[in-house]
Scaffold this motif. Structure first.
Motif, PDB file in Angstrom:
ATOM      1  N   THR A 197     -52.352 -47.478 -19.752  1.00 54.45           N
ATOM      2  CA  THR A 197     -51.132 -46.697 -19.937  1.00 54.45           C
ATOM      3  C   THR A 197     -51.313 -45.604 -20.978  1.00 54.45           C
ATOM      4  O   THR A 197     -50.909 -44.451 -20.777  1.00 54.45           O
ATOM      5  N   LEU A 198     -51.949 -45.935 -22.106  1.00 58.66           N
ATOM      6  CA  LEU A 198     -52.111 -44.942 -23.167  1.00 58.66           C
ATOM      7  C   LEU A 198     -53.016 -43.800 -22.734  1.00 58.66           C
ATOM      8  O   LEU A 198     -52.806 -42.648 -23.124  1.00 58.66           O
ATOM      9  N   VAL A 199     -54.042 -44.116 -21.931  1.00 61.51           N
ATOM     10  CA  VAL A 199     -54.912 -43.060 -21.406  1.00 61.51           C
ATOM     11  C   VAL A 199     -54.133 -42.163 -20.462  1.00 61.51           C
ATOM     12  O   VAL A 199     -54.245 -40.932 -20.506  1.00 61.51           O
ATOM     13  N   ASP A 200     -53.325 -42.770 -19.592  1.00 58.78           N
ATOM     14  CA  ASP A 200     -52.482 -41.973 -18.696  1.00 58.78           C
ATOM     15  C   ASP A 200     -51.600 -41.018 -19.491  1.00 58.78           C
ATOM     16  O   ASP A 200     -51.442 -39.842 -19.129  1.00 58.78           O
ATOM     17  N   ASN A 201     -51.027 -41.513 -20.571  1.00 58.05           N
ATOM     18  CA  ASN A 201     -50.160 -40.666 -21.395  1.00 58.05           C
ATOM     19  C   ASN A 201     -50.936 -39.517 -22.007  1.00 58.05           C
ATOM     20  O   ASN A 201     -50.432 -38.395 -22.116  1.00 58.05           O
ATOM     21  N   ARG A 202     -52.178 -39.796 -22.433  1.00 57.30           N
ATOM     22  CA  ARG A 202     -52.991 -38.748 -23.051  1.00 57.30           C
ATOM     23  C   ARG A 202     -53.316 -37.660 -22.031  1.00 57.30           C
ATOM     24  O   ARG A 202     -53.260 -36.463 -22.345  1.00 57.30           O
ATOM     25  N   ILE A 203     -53.676 -38.056 -20.813  1.00 55.21           N
ATOM     26  CA  ILE A 203     -53.996 -37.070 -19.775  1.00 55.21           C
ATOM     27  C   ILE A 203     -52.746 -36.282 -19.385  1.00 55.21           C
ATOM     28  O   ILE A 203     -52.800 -35.063 -19.185  1.00 55.21           O
ATOM     29  N   ALA A 204     -51.608 -36.982 -19.300  1.00 55.05           N
ATOM     30  CA  ALA A 204     -50.359 -36.290 -18.974  1.00 55.05           C
ATOM     31  C   ALA A 204     -49.990 -35.279 -20.060  1.00 55.05           C
ATOM     32  O   ALA A 204     -49.504 -34.180 -19.768  1.00 55.05           O
ATOM     33  N   GLU A 205     -50.263 -35.650 -21.312  1.00 53.43           N
ATOM     34  CA  GLU A 205     -49.998 -34.722 -22.419  1.00 53.43           C
ATOM     35  C   GLU A 205     -50.886 -33.483 -22.297  1.00 53.43           C
ATOM     36  O   GLU A 205     -50.430 -32.352 -22.516  1.00 53.43           O
ATOM     37  N   TRP A 206     -52.153 -33.689 -21.947  1.00 53.73           N
ATOM     38  CA  TRP A 206     -53.076 -32.551 -21.748  1.00 53.73           C
ATOM     39  C   TRP A 206     -52.604 -31.670 -20.598  1.00 53.73           C
ATOM     40  O   TRP A 206     -52.614 -30.443 -20.693  1.00 53.73           O
ATOM     41  N   ALA A 207     -52.164 -32.307 -19.504  1.00 49.45           N
ATOM     42  CA  ALA A 207     -51.761 -31.554 -18.321  1.00 49.45           C
ATOM     43  C   ALA A 207     -50.409 -30.881 -18.498  1.00 49.45           C
ATOM     44  O   ALA A 207     -50.120 -29.881 -17.829  1.00 49.45           O
ATOM     45  N   GLY A 208     -49.578 -31.432 -19.387  1.00 50.24           N
ATOM     46  CA  GLY A 208     -48.250 -30.866 -19.584  1.00 50.24           C
ATOM     47  C   GLY A 208     -47.233 -31.338 -18.565  1.00 50.24           C
ATOM     48  O   GLY A 208     -46.087 -30.892 -18.567  1.00 50.24           O
ATOM     49  N   VAL A 209     -47.651 -32.243 -17.662  1.00 50.61           N
ATOM     50  CA  VAL A 209     -46.753 -32.794 -16.646  1.00 50.61           C
ATOM     51  C   VAL A 209     -47.112 -34.258 -16.433  1.00 50.61           C
ATOM     52  O   VAL A 209     -48.201 -34.708 -16.789  1.00 50.61           O
ATOM     53  N   SER A 210     -46.193 -34.996 -15.830  1.00 45.78           N
ATOM     54  CA  SER A 210     -46.451 -36.400 -15.517  1.00 45.78           C
ATOM     55  C   SER A 210     -47.551 -36.513 -14.466  1.00 45.78           C
ATOM     56  O   SER A 210     -47.714 -35.627 -13.606  1.00 45.78           O
ATOM     57  N   LEU A 211     -48.285 -37.618 -14.508  1.00 40.93           N
ATOM     58  CA  LEU A 211     -49.324 -37.846 -13.500  1.00 40.93           C
ATOM     59  C   LEU A 211     -48.737 -38.053 -12.109  1.00 40.93           C
ATOM     60  O   LEU A 211     -49.467 -38.029 -11.117  1.00 40.93           O
ATOM     61  N   GLN A 212     -47.438 -38.256 -12.038  1.00 39.02           N
ATOM     62  CA  GLN A 212     -46.792 -38.349 -10.727  1.00 39.02           C
ATOM     63  C   GLN A 212     -46.868 -37.038  -9.964  1.00 39.02           C
ATOM     64  O   GLN A 212     -46.660 -37.013  -8.740  1.00 39.02           O
ATOM     65  N   ASN A 213     -47.185 -35.948 -10.663  1.00 38.94           N
ATOM     66  CA  ASN A 213     -47.331 -34.648 -10.010  1.00 38.94           C
ATOM     67  C   ASN A 213     -48.704 -34.478  -9.375  1.00 38.94           C
ATOM     68  O   ASN A 213     -48.976 -33.447  -8.753  1.00 38.94           O
TER      69      ASN A 213
END
Length: 292
Positions: A197-213
């Protein structure tokens, strides 16, 4: 609940037959059956479904089997780590994810073993969630984890090494010709991502959008098996550099742009009272890091 009875229980789990387990334990079958029945009565549950040829574990039996192994491993580890003043023995249990930084741990172990050859090393591999659970359960002395991790829960120090995130793709993928990848390059391709979960959050923060996108088609906890999916062209994997050797393969690693970097940390429980062996390892690891 006696440790002796837990050993009996695990012997039956392993042999799948009470008679065979009794022979292995060098006790009579009625005596073993009586011990198991007393264990069930003590816990208030049924542990086995007894068939004609093999026994099957109930859900409660499977749970106890997992916990009993952890309990007995912890007892063995504790016993090993009670050593004399003159000779440091015992064991050090270290867990970590897949990263080249494990080489630093290897150097510390090599240095320690020169002076204390009787210390045994137990290595476990897994993602950050698995390593944290093992630490919390007292089954690990130390964990090597990649940021992000909830370091406020642990004592820790940061290693000098860092890991760079990127995308693992097949060499015939059009993206393989790029020097780096931006967010838009990832939007319309099937992706495998780390199961944290924390890795997902880090990648989403880098991308600027949720990984659901993004088209996330699956997750992995260790990268090797995911890399086989990439080789088959099923998806590309968001991962850190250096885990998969791409120099002689059909895979290519492409870094993300802007850079997404993760620090590495050694963590241990805040209430952890280190054994002599664990203290010696930690001292050697710190000396390796300071001198590098």
């Amino acid at each position: 609940m006696e440790l002796r009875v837990l050993n009996y229980f695990l012997a039956v789990v392993r042999e799948k037959n009470i008679t065979n387990a009794a022979n292995f334990l060098h006790i009579t079958q009625p005596a073993l059956s009586k011990q198991l029945k007393q264990l069930e009565d003590e816990l208030g549950v049924i542990l086995f479904q007894r068939g004609n040829r093999e026994i099957e574990l109930t859900d409660e039996g499977r749970f106890l089997a997992n916990r009993a192994k952890e309990i007995l491993d912890l007892v063995e580890k504790t016993t090993l780590n009670i050593s004399s003043e003159e000779v440091v023995t015992g064991s050090v249990a270290i867990g970590g994810g897949e990263t080249e930084a494990m080489q630093v741990v290897a150097k510390a172990i090599k240095k320690m073993k020169r002076k204390h050859p009787d210390i045994k090393i137990q290595l476990y591999s897994g993602n950050g969630d698995y390593i944290s659970e093992m630490l919390d359960n007292g089954l690990l002395d130390f964990g090597l984890v990649i940021d992000p991790v909830e370091k406020q829960r642990y004592n820790y120090f940061k290693l000098n090494e860092v890991n760079q995130w990127g995308l693992l793709v097949r060499e015939d993928n059009p993206l393989a010709k790029k020097q780096s990848l931006a967010v838009d390059d990832l939007r319309d391709i099937p992706l495998l991502i780390a199961d944290q979960t924390l890795v997902d959050n880090r990648i989403a923060e880098w991308a600027g959008v949720s990984l659901q996108n993004f088209q996330v088609v699956g997750t992995y906890n260790l990268l090797y098996n995911a890399s086989l999916m990439v080789k088959e062209g099923l998806a590309s994997a968001l991962c850190i550099d250096g885990i998969i050797n791409t120099s002689a393969s059909t895979l290519v690693f492409i870094p993300l742009e802007p850079d997404l970097i993760s620090n590495l940390n050694i963590i241990w429980k805040k209430d952890f009272l280190p054994s002599k062996a664990a203290s010696v390892f930690l001292d050697n690891l710190k000396s390796i890091i300071v001198s590098s």
